[in-house]
Design a protein around this motif. Structure first.
Motif, PDB file in Angstrom:
ATOM      1  N   MET A 120      31.721  36.389  33.669  1.00  0.00           N
ATOM      2  CA  MET A 120      30.265  36.426  33.457  1.00  0.00           C
ATOM      3  C   MET A 120      29.920  36.541  31.974  1.00  0.00           C
ATOM      4  N   MET A 141      30.516  33.342  30.074  1.00  0.00           N
ATOM      5  CA  MET A 141      29.532  32.321  30.448  1.00  0.00           C
ATOM      6  C   MET A 141      28.156  32.659  29.882  1.00  0.00           C
ATOM      7  N   LEU A 142      27.772  33.935  29.982  1.00  0.00           N
ATOM      8  CA  LEU A 142      26.407  34.347  29.630  1.00  0.00           C
ATOM      9  C   LEU A 142      26.216  34.492  28.125  1.00  0.00           C
ATOM     10  N   GLN A 185      23.361  38.899  35.227  1.00  0.00           N
ATOM     11  CA  GLN A 185      23.052  37.763  36.103  1.00  0.00           C
ATOM     12  C   GLN A 185      23.088  36.486  35.295  1.00  0.00           C
ATOM     13  N   SER A 186      23.714  35.472  35.831  1.00  0.00           N
ATOM     14  CA  SER A 186      23.794  34.207  35.103  1.00  0.00           C
ATOM     15  C   SER A 186      22.470  33.454  35.242  1.00  0.00           C
ATOM     16  N   TYR A 216      28.770  24.702  34.419  1.00  0.00           N
ATOM     17  CA  TYR A 216      28.620  26.122  34.756  1.00  0.00           C
ATOM     18  C   TYR A 216      28.926  26.421  36.229  1.00  0.00           C
ATOM     19  N   GLN A 269      27.507  25.696  39.102  1.00  0.00           N
ATOM     20  CA  GLN A 269      26.384  26.244  39.871  1.00  0.00           C
ATOM     21  C   GLN A 269      25.959  25.250  40.937  1.00  0.00           C
ATOM     22  N   THR A 289      32.105  35.763  40.745  1.00  0.00           N
ATOM     23  CA  THR A 289      31.045  35.591  39.750  1.00  0.00           C
ATOM     24  C   THR A 289      30.375  34.234  39.852  1.00  0.00           C
ATOM     25  N   VAL A 290      31.171  33.171  39.933  1.00  0.00           N
ATOM     26  CA  VAL A 290      30.562  31.840  39.956  1.00  0.00           C
ATOM     27  C   VAL A 290      29.823  31.590  41.270  1.00  0.00           C
ATOM     28  N   ARG A 299      26.845  34.681  41.137  1.00  0.00           N
ATOM     29  CA  ARG A 299      26.088  34.639  39.871  1.00  0.00           C
ATOM     30  C   ARG A 299      25.496  35.985  39.484  1.00  0.00           C
TER      31      ARG A 299
END
Length: 344
Positions: free
Chosen positions: A82, A85-86, A150-151, A162, A164, A238-239, A242
């Motif tokens: 996370m 990514m964030l 939170q993504s 990403y 998503q 996580t993915v 999110r």
């Protein structure tokens, strides 16, 4: 590795594997076509816990180190994915593996003091470590504190980068690939000299030392791979969801104990036992949590009660686990031909 794969997939094993693989590949498409989000989510959780229970079993089933603290590695892997990514825009395709590696390094750091302990003291220490990590992350502002992280929602053209996607359908294939990678790594490992050393340590650590085996060294090897794949499991979480917070990813019951039950239910002396245990335990737990607990809101935590019933049933009816139970009654052949590594 190819030789191990050839041996493991020869004969009837290969036929079983082909059938199971075909079902696994087709099932998400059926779930998507029929719009069955619960089934898809349950399958994803089964695969995620399969990855983590197999990793846990390397430490318990093969090395004899009972851990109730694998939520630490799960949480570290989830948070690392996370944060990358964030904060840094790193794709989860990379972040998941970096999260696993960071979890493995944490595992090595924890192994130095923890492996000075044996038996129930080791198990108790892992519980304490898990709670310590939860409290640290609750009060750590950089990782969002108790509110978690939170993504963001990304544009359509960045969804692949990403990772998503709506629902669990795509993530099932991601988890399947990572489970396959774990099998390719762990199967040769447990059937190598290192695997036999780990089993010797499990059976009698002092006797293993008298034969020249260094228990600390090989426990650390087991810890590295165990934490690595548990951290990768955290990355999958996580993915898919999110969102990470300390109460979810460092939870003793819903992470550490669930992993332990899946491993024990399937059979800790079986290589694929944790996968079998995950595909039995997780759907039951999810069904009770989603469909039964919601109808009886006054009995919040009913799924934990079911968890206790399952544990009691295992201890009374099949203390050797599902795979051991099947072998005892002749439904499976014992030994390496069936992909099992038996207790000597």
């Amino acid at each position: 590795m190819l030789q191990f794969m050839k041996e493991g997939l020869s004969g009837r094993n290969g036929q079983y594997f082909a059938v199971v693989a075909a079902v696994m590949l087709v099932a998400p498409l059926i779930f998507w076509k029929l719009d069955l989000p619960f089934a898809a989510n349950a399958m994803l959780l089964c695969l995620m816990f399969s990855i983590m229970a197999m990793a846990w079993n390397l430490l318990e089933g093969y090395t004899g180190q009972l851990s109730f603290g694998h939520a630490v590695f799960f949480g570290v892997g989830a948070y690392t994915t996370m944060i990358l990514m964030l904060y840094y825009g790193v794709t989860p395709w990379v972040g998941i593996f970096v999260g696993g590696l960071v979890a493995a390094l944490v595992g090595l750091a924890l192994g130095v003091p923890l492996f000075r302990l044996r038996s129930h003291w080791f198990a108790l220490a892992t519980i304490a470590v898990g709670e310590i990590f939860k409290l640290i992350f609750i009060s750590w502002d950089y990782v969002g504190g108790s509110a978690g992280l939170q993504s963001p929602i990304v544009p359509e053209e960045q969804k692949l980068y990403y990772l998503q996607y709506a629902g669990s359908y795509v993530y099932i294939y991601l988890a399947l690939g990572l489970l396959g990678l774990e099998l390719l790594v762990l199967y040769p490992l447990v059937n190598s000299r290192i695997g036999y050393y780990l089993q010797a340590i499990r059976e009698d650590e002092d006797a293993a030392m008298s034969l020249g085996i260094n228990p600390f060294k090989y426990k650390m090897v087991a810890m590295f791979f165990s934490a690595l794949f548990t951290g990768i499991g955290g990355g999958i979480y996580t993915v898919r969801f999110r969102f990470v917070d300390p109460f979810a990813v460092f939870d003793l019951i819903s992470v550490s104990v669930y992993i332990t039950i899946a491993g024990i239910l399937g059979g800790i002396y079986s290589f694929i036992g944790p996968i079998v245990g995950s595909f039995v335990f997780v759907p039951i737990s999810e069904y009770v949590r989603v469909y039964i607990v919601s109808r009886f809101p006054r009995f919040y935590g009913l799924h934990v009660f079911v968890l206790g019933v399952i544990l009691l049933a295992i201890s009374l009816l099949a203390p050797e686990g599902i795979m051991g139970w099947l072998e005892k009654r002749g439904y499976l052949r014992k030994g390496r031909e069936t992909g099992e590594v038996r207790k000597e």
